[in-house]
Motif scaffolding. Structure first.
Motif, PDB file in Angstrom:
ATOM      1  N   ASP A  35       0.810  -1.212   0.000  1.00 40.10           N
ATOM      2  CA  ASP A  35       0.000   0.000   0.000  1.00 40.10           C
ATOM      3  C   ASP A  35       0.850   1.272   0.000  1.00 40.10           C
ATOM      4  OD1 ASP A  35      -2.242  -1.616   0.210  1.00 40.10           O
ATOM      5  OD2 ASP A  35      -2.317  -1.452   2.391  1.00 40.10           O
ATOM      6  N   MET A  36       2.127   1.145   0.329  1.00 42.12           N
ATOM      7  CA  MET A  36       2.989   2.314   0.453  1.00 42.12           C
ATOM      8  C   MET A  36       3.368   2.866  -0.913  1.00 42.12           C
ATOM      9  SD  MET A  36       5.867   1.802   3.314  1.00 42.12           S
ATOM     10  CE  MET A  36       5.665   0.177   3.989  1.00 42.12           C
ATOM     11  N   ALA A  37       3.455   4.158  -0.970  1.00 38.18           N
ATOM     12  CA  ALA A  37       3.910   4.819  -2.195  1.00 38.18           C
ATOM     13  C   ALA A  37       5.368   4.436  -2.450  1.00 38.18           C
ATOM     14  CB  ALA A  37       3.786   6.330  -2.044  1.00 38.18           C
ATOM     15  N   PRO A  38       5.750   4.299  -3.708  1.00 39.75           N
ATOM     16  CA  PRO A  38       7.136   3.961  -4.029  1.00 39.75           C
ATOM     17  C   PRO A  38       8.134   4.949  -3.419  1.00 39.75           C
ATOM     18  CG  PRO A  38       5.766   3.795  -5.984  1.00 39.75           C
ATOM     19  CD  PRO A  38       4.909   4.388  -4.902  1.00 39.75           C
ATOM     20  N   GLU A  39       7.746   6.222  -3.335  1.00 39.65           N
ATOM     21  CA  GLU A  39       8.632   7.232  -2.748  1.00 39.65           C
ATOM     22  C   GLU A  39       8.878   6.945  -1.270  1.00 39.65           C
ATOM     23  OE1 GLU A  39       5.658   8.125  -4.275  1.00 39.65           O
ATOM     24  OE2 GLU A  39       6.525   8.611  -6.220  1.00 39.65           O
ATOM     25  N   ARG A  40       7.828   6.487  -0.554  1.00 41.63           N
ATOM     26  CA  ARG A  40       7.983   6.182   0.866  1.00 41.63           C
ATOM     27  C   ARG A  40       8.864   4.958   1.048  1.00 41.63           C
ATOM     28  NH1 ARG A  40       9.169   8.095   5.534  1.00 41.63           N
ATOM     29  NH2 ARG A  40       8.292   6.950   7.287  1.00 41.63           N
ATOM     30  N   ARG A  41       8.681   3.938   0.196  1.00 44.32           N
ATOM     31  CA  ARG A  41       9.543   2.758   0.271  1.00 44.32           C
ATOM     32  C   ARG A  41      10.996   3.160   0.025  1.00 44.32           C
ATOM     33  NH1 ARG A  41       5.099   0.104  -2.379  1.00 44.32           N
ATOM     34  NH2 ARG A  41       6.140   0.333  -4.380  1.00 44.32           N
ATOM     35  N   ALA A  42      11.231   4.072  -0.907  1.00 47.68           N
ATOM     36  CA  ALA A  42      12.593   4.545  -1.186  1.00 47.68           C
ATOM     37  C   ALA A  42      13.152   5.291   0.022  1.00 47.68           C
ATOM     38  CB  ALA A  42      12.610   5.434  -2.424  1.00 47.68           C
ATOM     39  N   ASP A  43      12.316   6.111   0.666  1.00 44.90           N
ATOM     40  CA  ASP A  43      12.748   6.827   1.872  1.00 44.90           C
ATOM     41  C   ASP A  43      13.124   5.848   2.984  1.00 44.90           C
ATOM     42  OD1 ASP A  43      12.285   9.286   0.674  1.00 44.90           O
ATOM     43  OD2 ASP A  43      10.344   9.602   1.658  1.00 44.90           O
ATOM     44  N   LEU A  44      12.315   4.808   3.147  1.00 43.94           N
ATOM     45  CA  LEU A  44      12.582   3.818   4.194  1.00 43.94           C
ATOM     46  C   LEU A  44      13.846   3.023   3.887  1.00 43.94           C
ATOM     47  CD1 LEU A  44       8.966   2.539   4.909  1.00 43.94           C
ATOM     48  CD2 LEU A  44      10.334   4.113   6.296  1.00 43.94           C
ATOM     49  N   MET A  45      14.064   2.713   2.620  1.00 42.28           N
ATOM     50  CA  MET A  45      15.290   1.995   2.251  1.00 42.28           C
ATOM     51  C   MET A  45      16.505   2.873   2.520  1.00 42.28           C
ATOM     52  SD  MET A  45      16.433  -0.905   1.348  1.00 42.28           S
ATOM     53  CE  MET A  45      15.065  -1.805   0.653  1.00 42.28           C
ATOM     54  N   ASN A  46      16.392   4.159   2.239  1.00 42.11           N
ATOM     55  CA  ASN A  46      17.478   5.097   2.535  1.00 42.11           C
ATOM     56  C   ASN A  46      17.726   5.156   4.041  1.00 42.11           C
ATOM     57  OD1 ASN A  46      19.401   7.158   1.651  1.00 42.11           O
ATOM     58  ND2 ASN A  46      18.089   8.539   2.821  1.00 42.11           N
ATOM     59  N   LEU A  47      16.664   5.145   4.826  1.00 41.13           N
ATOM     60  CA  LEU A  47      16.797   5.141   6.288  1.00 41.13           C
ATOM     61  C   LEU A  47      17.552   3.889   6.732  1.00 41.13           C
ATOM     62  CD1 LEU A  47      15.450   6.657   8.947  1.00 41.13           C
ATOM     63  CD2 LEU A  47      14.234   4.503   9.010  1.00 41.13           C
ATOM     64  N   LEU A  48      17.204   2.739   6.148  1.00 45.20           N
ATOM     65  CA  LEU A  48      17.895   1.500   6.498  1.00 45.20           C
ATOM     66  C   LEU A  48      19.390   1.602   6.214  1.00 45.20           C
ATOM     67  CD1 LEU A  48      15.467  -1.290   5.216  1.00 45.20           C
ATOM     68  CD2 LEU A  48      16.251  -0.975   7.561  1.00 45.20           C
ATOM     69  N   VAL A  49      19.720   2.074   5.036  1.00 41.69           N
ATOM     70  CA  VAL A  49      21.128   2.124   4.640  1.00 41.69           C
ATOM     71  C   VAL A  49      21.886   3.187   5.427  1.00 41.69           C
ATOM     72  CG1 VAL A  49      22.716   2.618   2.726  1.00 41.69           C
ATOM     73  CG2 VAL A  49      20.688   1.190   2.351  1.00 41.69           C
ATOM     74  N   GLN A  50      21.353   4.384   5.493  1.00 39.24           N
ATOM     75  CA  GLN A  50      22.082   5.492   6.111  1.00 39.24           C
ATOM     76  C   GLN A  50      21.989   5.507   7.640  1.00 39.24           C
ATOM     77  OE1 GLN A  50      24.124   7.461   4.315  1.00 39.24           O
ATOM     78  NE2 GLN A  50      23.526   6.182   2.595  1.00 39.24           N
ATOM     79  N   ASP A  51      20.777   5.516   8.166  1.00 39.91           N
ATOM     80  CA  ASP A  51      20.616   5.646   9.612  1.00 39.91           C
ATOM     81  C   ASP A  51      20.943   4.347  10.344  1.00 39.91           C
ATOM     82  OD1 ASP A  51      19.161   8.465  10.386  1.00 39.91           O
ATOM     83  OD2 ASP A  51      18.701   7.801   8.360  1.00 39.91           O
ATOM     84  N   CYS A  52      20.328   3.246   9.895  1.00 43.34           N
ATOM     85  CA  CYS A  52      20.627   1.960  10.537  1.00 43.34           C
ATOM     86  C   CYS A  52      22.075   1.578  10.255  1.00 43.34           C
ATOM     87  CB  CYS A  52      19.674   0.870  10.056  1.00 43.34           C
ATOM     88  SG  CYS A  52      17.936   1.229  10.389  1.00 43.34           S
ATOM     89  N   GLY A  53      22.506   1.845   9.022  1.00 36.90           N
ATOM     90  CA  GLY A  53      23.871   1.520   8.626  1.00 36.90           C
ATOM     91  C   GLY A  53      24.929   2.282   9.396  1.00 36.90           C
ATOM     92  N   SER A  54      24.579   3.437   9.958  1.00 38.57           N
ATOM     93  CA  SER A  54      25.574   4.188  10.719  1.00 38.57           C
ATOM     94  C   SER A  54      26.032   3.417  11.955  1.00 38.57           C
ATOM     95  CB  SER A  54      25.041   5.566  11.104  1.00 38.57           C
ATOM     96  OG  SER A  54      23.994   5.449  12.037  1.00 38.57           O
ATOM     97  N   CYS A  55      25.212   2.538  12.484  1.00 39.96           N
ATOM     98  CA  CYS A  55      25.615   1.704  13.628  1.00 39.96           C
ATOM     99  C   CYS A  55      25.828   0.241  13.238  1.00 39.96           C
ATOM    100  CB  CYS A  55      24.570   1.753  14.738  1.00 39.96           C
ATOM    101  SG  CYS A  55      24.543   3.312  15.639  1.00 39.96           S
ATOM    102  N   HIS A  56      24.995  -0.252  12.338  1.00 36.51           N
ATOM    103  CA  HIS A  56      25.047  -1.668  11.979  1.00 36.51           C
ATOM    104  C   HIS A  56      25.960  -1.919  10.783  1.00 36.51           C
ATOM    105  CE1 HIS A  56      21.863  -2.881  14.774  1.00 36.51           C
ATOM    106  NE2 HIS A  56      21.279  -1.737  14.467  1.00 36.51           N
TER     107      HIS A  56
END
Length: 118
Positions: A35-56
């Motif tokens: 149901d999520m807009a493709p833009e939101r999925r892209a934002d969440l993927m960026n969050l995973l890589v950048q924000d989560c990736g900063s520690c993990h």
């Protein structure tokens, strides 16, 4: 008493059913990844890589935080992982994200981690 005959289309019936479930059962509507807009999925993927990736680790192989690779997450329920994402882990650097993410978004993120992100 007068009888009213109302004909509804399929969309109206579905909307009425959903409304009835929310009112009668107290069920909230939860969006899914589909149901999520493709833009939101892209934002969440960026969050995973950048924000989560900063520690993990940017490749999710670990760093300050534990590895988040599919092999490390095998057998873990996405709903449980989503709870960790939303509520964090007390007394660790893992912050809560509940104010920034919906439950459906956190589950989607957990599912992406279980698949492996590129």
């Amino acid at each position: 008493m007068a009888r009213v005959n109302v004909r509804m289309g399929a969309n109206a019936m579905a909307a009425m059913s959903a409304f009835a479930a929310i009112v009668v059962l107290g069920v909230g509507a939860v969006a899914t990844g589909a149901d999520m807009a493709p833009e939101r999925r892209a934002d969440l993927m960026n969050l995973l890589v950048q924000d989560c990736g900063s520690c993990h680790g940017l490749t999710m192989k670990g760093g300050l935080g534990s590895p988040l690779l599919p092999a490390n997450l095998e057998g873990k329920d996405p709903d449980v992982l989503a709870e960790v994402i939303l509520d964090g882990i007390p007394d660790t650097p893992m912050p809560p994200w509940r104010g920034q993410l919906t439950e459906a978004e956190a589950v989607w993120m957990a599912e992406q981690l279980k698949k492996g992100i590129k």
